[in-house]
Design an enzyme around this catalytic site. Structure first.
Site: not given
Ligand SMILES: Cc1ncc(COP(=O)(O)O)c(C=O)c1O
Length: 413
Positions: A372, A198, A127, A223-224
């Site tokens: 997706r 992550d 990401f 938020y996911k």
């Molecule tokens: C693997 C991953 N890391 C980090 C993030 C997003 O990070 P942030 O909330 O700091 O924008 C996402 C967002 O989709 C993600 O898929």
């Protein structure tokens, strides 16, 4: 062969032990929501909770609420609620900041714990924020430091005695390919490197066992699949054994040992609290706190089983009904190797996704050509999955996606 008939889907829904959990969410009527891997659905109760935080805790009790409503401990309280979902102890997880900021903090802490080692390893196509934050950190640490990206099948061989830390996304944000957390962590440790995961696309969707895998650090989104709302606070994990050594560089007052002593010199709090930076966003934190209650009493083994069954069904239906239009599969066919979303490829994927959203089936698009689809077992069923593919087939058959309005690219895809 996986059965793909509508009758079979209905039978599966009728005997699904997780079906009642859909009532825990405020899902708009007529929508088939397949984007819980990007923004989870609003859980019932969150609106009321935010209303009462605003009216009573903020409006009526004002600043007293830092104590009386225990706002001050929201980061550790919410962290403790997330802990069982990631296989951690309650005091090893804290809610804080965004995933991007948390990546910086834990990666910096890991580099500091491994002096003399100047490489951080990740994979190309991770990401973007993960790579961007690591690039920023390496730049900041000085010319000796570098981020090295290595294809996933060569990562364990690439870890060497110059590697300070390895940061990987457990479930890939496009392909949904899932790493063997224990095996990669073991390979990193064998070379003296620290392992950071992550968990943005894992937490709340697939069982995660950070301590069993002996992971060092982890970060993830709120938020996911955790349904904390747009821009919800993120979380981070520091293994108990590292908590008194790990020092992150953003030494704000919320990470101080005694923030209300108001002394000039920084002294880190003991334990996970030193990973905090500044004042908690109480409204957003309260939303995530309340949203996490949808997981109470939920058996994550059942969630995983249903997620695998739904993604199996979707892949079989896509093969049966969409392949003839040139739609391809970018996700592993092996259910053990994927997380809880599936990506399909199609040259005009963006327009097709807009046409699909117009018909009430919400997924998303990732450049250059990925459509997706997220499978959240708590609110998505087998018939929903069947209908989604049926509507997608109709859109491809009739080519409605060619309409001008579906080809206007918005800022967020
Ligand atoms: C693997 C991953 N890391 C980090 C993030 C997003 O990070 P942030 O909330 O700091 O924008 C996402 C967002 O989709 C993600 O898929």
């Amino acid at each position: 062969m996986i059965p793909t008939s509508l009758d079979w889907c209905r039978t599966q829904d009728a005997r699904d032990p997780l079906a009642p959990s859909k009532d825990r969410f405020d899902l708009p009527e007529g929508v088939i929501y397949m984007d819980g891997n990007s923004l989870g659905v609003l859980p019932k109760g969150v609106g009321d909770r935010i209303g009462s935080v605003i009216r009573e805790e903020w409006g009526r009790d004002l600043i007293k609420s830092w104590n009386t409503a225990d706002w001050i401990n929201l980061p550790t309280r919410v962290g403790a609620k997330i802990a069982p979902l990631v296989g951690a102890k309650p005091h090893e997880v804290v809610m804080a900041d965004s995933t991007s900021i948390n990546i910086f903090k834990v990666a910096a802490a890991a580099c500091r714990m491994n002096p003399g080692r100047t490489r951080i390893i990740s994979e190309p196509g991770n990401f973007p924020t993960d790579l961007y934050m690591l690039q920023g950190l390496a730049d900041f640490l000085g010319p000796d430091y570098e981020l090295v990206t290595v294809d996933r099948d060569k990562i364990t061989d690439a870890i060497d005695d110059k590697t300070a830390a390895v940061l990987l996304t457990h479930v890939h944000y496009v392909s949904a390919d899932m790493f063997d957390m224990a095996a990669v962590t073991k390979a990193a440790h064998a070379q003296g490197a620290l392992m950071i995961w992550d968990l943005s696309h894992s937490t709340g969707a697939v069982p995660v066992a950070l301590n069993e895998a002996e992971a060092d650090f982890a970060v993830g989104c709120g938020y996911k699949y955790l349904n904390g709302g747009p821009g919800a606070p993120a979380f981070l994990f520091v293994a108990e054994r590292h908590q008194d050594k790990a020092q992150q560089p953003l030494t704000g007052w919320f990470g101080h040992r005694n923030p209300f002593d108001f002394v000039d010199d920084y002294a880190p709090a003991g334990g996970i609290k030193r990973m905090l930076v500044g004042t908690t966003g109480v409204l957003a934190a309260s939303a995530l706190d309340c949203a996490l209650d949808v997981f109470s009493g939920v058996d994550m083994t059942l969630v995983r089983q249903k997620s695998q069954a739904l993604t199996d069904l979707f892949i079989a239906l896509a093969h049966e009904r969409l392949a003839r239009f040139g739609v391809g599969l970018a996700t592993s066919q092996n259910p053990a190797r994927r997380g809880s979303h599936v990506s399909l490829t199609f040259e005009h994927g963006y327009a097709v996704m807009q046409a699909l959203i117009d018909r009430g089936v919400i997924g998303d698009f990732r450049a250059p050509n990925f459509m997706r689809f997220g499978f959240t077992p708590l609110y998505l069923g087998f018939e929903d999955t069947f209908r989604a593919v049926e509507i997608l087939e109709e859109i491809l058959e009739t080519e409605t996606w060619r309409e001008e309005r579906f080809n206007q690219v918005s800022a967020v895809t």
